[in-house]
Design a protein around this motif. Structure first.
Motif, PDB file in Angstrom:
ATOM      1  N   GLU A 186     -10.004   4.310  -1.145  1.00  0.00           N
ATOM      2  CA  GLU A 186     -10.503   2.953  -0.890  1.00  0.00           C
ATOM      3  C   GLU A 186      -9.397   1.967  -0.519  1.00  0.00           C
ATOM      4  OE1 GLU A 186     -10.477   3.382  -5.456  1.00  0.00           O
ATOM      5  OE2 GLU A 186     -11.065   4.609  -3.766  1.00  0.00           O
ATOM      6  N   TYR A 187      -8.145   2.315  -0.794  1.00  0.00           N
ATOM      7  CA  TYR A 187      -7.030   1.430  -0.463  1.00  0.00           C
ATOM      8  C   TYR A 187      -6.290   1.843   0.810  1.00  0.00           C
ATOM      9  CZ  TYR A 187      -7.850  -0.248  -5.152  1.00  0.00           C
ATOM     10  OH  TYR A 187      -8.436  -0.760  -6.273  1.00  0.00           O
ATOM     11  N   ARG A 188      -6.663   2.939   1.403  1.00  0.00           N
ATOM     12  CA  ARG A 188      -5.961   3.455   2.579  1.00  0.00           C
ATOM     13  C   ARG A 188      -6.044   2.560   3.810  1.00  0.00           C
ATOM     14  NH1 ARG A 188      -7.103   9.923   1.730  1.00  0.00           N
ATOM     15  NH2 ARG A 188      -5.693  10.095  -0.051  1.00  0.00           N
ATOM     16  N   PRO A 189      -7.084   1.760   3.998  1.00  0.00           N
ATOM     17  CA  PRO A 189      -7.102   0.893   5.180  1.00  0.00           C
ATOM     18  C   PRO A 189      -5.935  -0.104   5.232  1.00  0.00           C
ATOM     19  CG  PRO A 189      -9.315   1.125   4.334  1.00  0.00           C
ATOM     20  CD  PRO A 189      -8.387   1.770   3.331  1.00  0.00           C
ATOM     21  N   ILE A 190      -5.287  -0.359   4.108  1.00  0.00           N
ATOM     22  CA  ILE A 190      -4.167  -1.297   4.112  1.00  0.00           C
ATOM     23  C   ILE A 190      -3.013  -0.785   4.970  1.00  0.00           C
ATOM     24  CG2 ILE A 190      -2.956  -0.445   2.050  1.00  0.00           C
ATOM     25  CD1 ILE A 190      -3.465  -4.112   2.945  1.00  0.00           C
ATOM     26  N   VAL A 191      -2.878   0.527   5.100  1.00  0.00           N
ATOM     27  CA  VAL A 191      -1.771   1.094   5.886  1.00  0.00           C
ATOM     28  C   VAL A 191      -1.908   0.741   7.365  1.00  0.00           C
ATOM     29  CG1 VAL A 191      -0.617   3.211   6.591  1.00  0.00           C
ATOM     30  CG2 VAL A 191      -1.275   2.895   4.199  1.00  0.00           C
ATOM     31  N   PRO A 192      -3.033   1.034   8.006  1.00  0.00           N
ATOM     32  CA  PRO A 192      -3.118   0.647   9.415  1.00  0.00           C
ATOM     33  C   PRO A 192      -3.094  -0.865   9.621  1.00  0.00           C
ATOM     34  CG  PRO A 192      -5.206   1.576   8.665  1.00  0.00           C
ATOM     35  CD  PRO A 192      -4.199   1.819   7.580  1.00  0.00           C
ATOM     36  N   GLY A 236       3.780   7.625  11.974  1.00  0.00           N
ATOM     37  CA  GLY A 236       3.970   8.817  11.138  1.00  0.00           C
ATOM     38  C   GLY A 236       4.270   8.467   9.700  1.00  0.00           C
ATOM     39  N   ILE A 237       5.151   7.490   9.497  1.00  0.00           N
ATOM     40  CA  ILE A 237       5.452   7.029   8.131  1.00  0.00           C
ATOM     41  C   ILE A 237       4.179   6.497   7.474  1.00  0.00           C
ATOM     42  CG2 ILE A 237       6.705   5.278   6.782  1.00  0.00           C
ATOM     43  CD1 ILE A 237       8.489   7.561   7.728  1.00  0.00           C
ATOM     44  N   GLY A 238       3.390   5.754   8.223  1.00  0.00           N
ATOM     45  CA  GLY A 238       2.133   5.235   7.694  1.00  0.00           C
ATOM     46  C   GLY A 238       1.163   6.334   7.308  1.00  0.00           C
ATOM     47  N   LEU A 239       1.066   7.363   8.161  1.00  0.00           N
ATOM     48  CA  LEU A 239       0.154   8.472   7.867  1.00  0.00           C
ATOM     49  C   LEU A 239       0.573   9.233   6.613  1.00  0.00           C
ATOM     50  CD1 LEU A 239      -0.477   9.803  11.472  1.00  0.00           C
ATOM     51  CD2 LEU A 239      -2.148   8.698   9.964  1.00  0.00           C
ATOM     52  N   VAL A 240       1.863   9.393   6.427  1.00  0.00           N
ATOM     53  CA  VAL A 240       2.348  10.067   5.212  1.00  0.00           C
ATOM     54  C   VAL A 240       2.132   9.164   3.995  1.00  0.00           C
ATOM     55  CG1 VAL A 240       4.407  10.929   4.035  1.00  0.00           C
ATOM     56  CG2 VAL A 240       4.003  11.531   6.427  1.00  0.00           C
ATOM     57  N   GLY A 241       2.451   7.889   4.152  1.00  0.00           N
ATOM     58  CA  GLY A 241       2.310   6.947   3.039  1.00  0.00           C
ATOM     59  C   GLY A 241       0.879   6.761   2.572  1.00  0.00           C
ATOM     60  N   ARG A 242      -0.073   6.839   3.492  1.00  0.00           N
ATOM     61  CA  ARG A 242      -1.475   6.641   3.116  1.00  0.00           C
ATOM     62  C   ARG A 242      -1.964   7.719   2.174  1.00  0.00           C
ATOM     63  NH1 ARG A 242      -4.895  10.058   5.491  1.00  0.00           N
ATOM     64  NH2 ARG A 242      -6.817   8.889   5.281  1.00  0.00           N
ATOM     65  N   LEU A 243      -1.330   8.888   2.220  1.00  0.00           N
ATOM     66  CA  LEU A 243      -1.740   9.976   1.326  1.00  0.00           C
ATOM     67  C   LEU A 243      -1.430   9.665  -0.133  1.00  0.00           C
ATOM     68  CD1 LEU A 243      -0.544  13.000   3.484  1.00  0.00           C
ATOM     69  CD2 LEU A 243      -2.871  12.071   3.260  1.00  0.00           C
ATOM     70  N   LEU A 244      -0.550   8.704  -0.365  1.00  0.00           N
ATOM     71  CA  LEU A 244      -0.196   8.308  -1.730  1.00  0.00           C
ATOM     72  C   LEU A 244      -1.208   7.334  -2.334  1.00  0.00           C
ATOM     73  CD1 LEU A 244       3.615   7.744  -1.104  1.00  0.00           C
ATOM     74  CD2 LEU A 244       2.518   9.780  -2.070  1.00  0.00           C
ATOM     75  N   LEU A 245      -2.127   6.851  -1.514  1.00  0.00           N
ATOM     76  CA  LEU A 245      -3.087   5.850  -1.965  1.00  0.00           C
ATOM     77  C   LEU A 245      -4.460   6.465  -2.229  1.00  0.00           C
ATOM     78  CD1 LEU A 245      -2.256   3.070   0.642  1.00  0.00           C
ATOM     79  CD2 LEU A 245      -1.492   3.178  -1.737  1.00  0.00           C
ATOM     80  N   THR A 292     -18.285   2.082   4.906  1.00  0.00           N
ATOM     81  CA  THR A 292     -17.557   2.821   3.881  1.00  0.00           C
ATOM     82  C   THR A 292     -16.068   2.606   4.087  1.00  0.00           C
ATOM     83  OG1 THR A 292     -17.315   4.825   5.209  1.00  0.00           O
ATOM     84  CG2 THR A 292     -19.344   4.618   3.898  1.00  0.00           C
ATOM     85  N   ALA A 293     -15.281   2.970   3.103  1.00  0.00           N
ATOM     86  CA  ALA A 293     -13.823   2.865   3.222  1.00  0.00           C
ATOM     87  C   ALA A 293     -13.321   3.728   4.370  1.00  0.00           C
ATOM     88  CB  ALA A 293     -13.149   3.268   1.910  1.00  0.00           C
ATOM     89  N   CYS A 316      -9.633   0.374  11.471  1.00  0.00           N
ATOM     90  CA  CYS A 316      -8.272  -0.166  11.387  1.00  0.00           C
ATOM     91  C   CYS A 316      -7.275   0.662  12.195  1.00  0.00           C
ATOM     92  CB  CYS A 316      -7.830  -0.276   9.926  1.00  0.00           C
ATOM     93  SG  CYS A 316      -8.715  -1.555   9.009  1.00  0.00           S
ATOM     94  N   TRP A 317      -7.446   1.989  12.229  1.00  0.00           N
ATOM     95  CA  TRP A 317      -6.571   2.831  13.046  1.00  0.00           C
ATOM     96  C   TRP A 317      -6.813   2.572  14.530  1.00  0.00           C
ATOM     97  CZ3 TRP A 317      -2.173   4.542  11.559  1.00  0.00           C
ATOM     98  CH2 TRP A 317      -1.968   4.922  10.224  1.00  0.00           C
ATOM     99  N   MET A 318      -8.051   2.260  14.908  1.00  0.00           N
ATOM    100  CA  MET A 318      -8.311   1.889  16.306  1.00  0.00           C
ATOM    101  C   MET A 318      -7.600   0.580  16.638  1.00  0.00           C
ATOM    102  SD  MET A 318     -12.196   3.011  17.190  1.00  0.00           S
ATOM    103  CE  MET A 318     -13.048   2.873  15.632  1.00  0.00           C
ATOM    104  N   LEU A 319      -7.587  -0.335  15.671  1.00  0.00           N
ATOM    105  CA  LEU A 319      -6.874  -1.593  15.853  1.00  0.00           C
ATOM    106  C   LEU A 319      -5.372  -1.337  16.015  1.00  0.00           C
ATOM    107  CD1 LEU A 319      -7.065  -4.673  15.953  1.00  0.00           C
ATOM    108  CD2 LEU A 319      -6.807  -4.680  13.464  1.00  0.00           C
ATOM    109  N   VAL A 320      -4.836  -0.361  15.289  1.00  0.00           N
ATOM    110  CA  VAL A 320      -3.424   0.010  15.442  1.00  0.00           C
ATOM    111  C   VAL A 320      -3.159   0.450  16.878  1.00  0.00           C
ATOM    112  CG1 VAL A 320      -1.670   1.732  14.814  1.00  0.00           C
ATOM    113  CG2 VAL A 320      -2.981   0.593  13.034  1.00  0.00           C
TER     114      VAL A 320
END
Length: 116
Positions: A88-94, A76-85, A17-18, A25-29
């Motif tokens: 299904e597109y949130r994995p692009i942030v990490p 932190g910027i990534g975590l805030v930015g992901r809320l705008l997506l 799933t997304a 992806c966050w584990m990869l980060v």
């Protein structure tokens, strides 16, 4: 034929799933962040210099804590930015965080190998 109210759902292969993909992806980060920090400090120990001016300033001023604070700010910027997506597109942030940090770690390893 009308396309009103039509939606397109992207499906990932298998049962992934997304949310699962984003978690991976966050584990990869985390791995990329750790690899970049460790290889940076190993490189500094063998006489190399940090080329990123922001990281250089953080390291010179605060050492490892400065580098980790800089990375935490980016996450932190990534975590805030992901809320705008949409979910299904949130994995692009990490991925956007992990790829440059992995590239930096690989470059660090290569550079360290040339001086050791």
């Amino acid at each position: 034929m009308s396309s009103e109210n039509a939606t397109l759902h992207h499906r990932l292969p298998g049962d992934v799933t997304a949310v699962d993909l984003e978690r991976l992806c966050w584990m990869l980060v985390a791995v990329a962040l750790l690899a970049d920090v460790v290889t940076t400090f190993v490189g500094l120990q063998v006489g190399l210099a940090e080329s990123n001016p922001a990281a250089r300033g953080a390291i010179e001023g605060y050492g490892v804590a400065g580098m980790l604070a800089l990375k935490a700010f980016a996450v932190g910027i990534g975590l805030v930015g992901r809320l705008l997506l949409e979910p299904e597109y949130r994995p692009i942030v990490p991925v956007g965080l992990a790829v440059p940090w992995l590239a930096a770690a690989i470059l660090n390893l290569y550079t360290i190998s040339t001086v050791v």
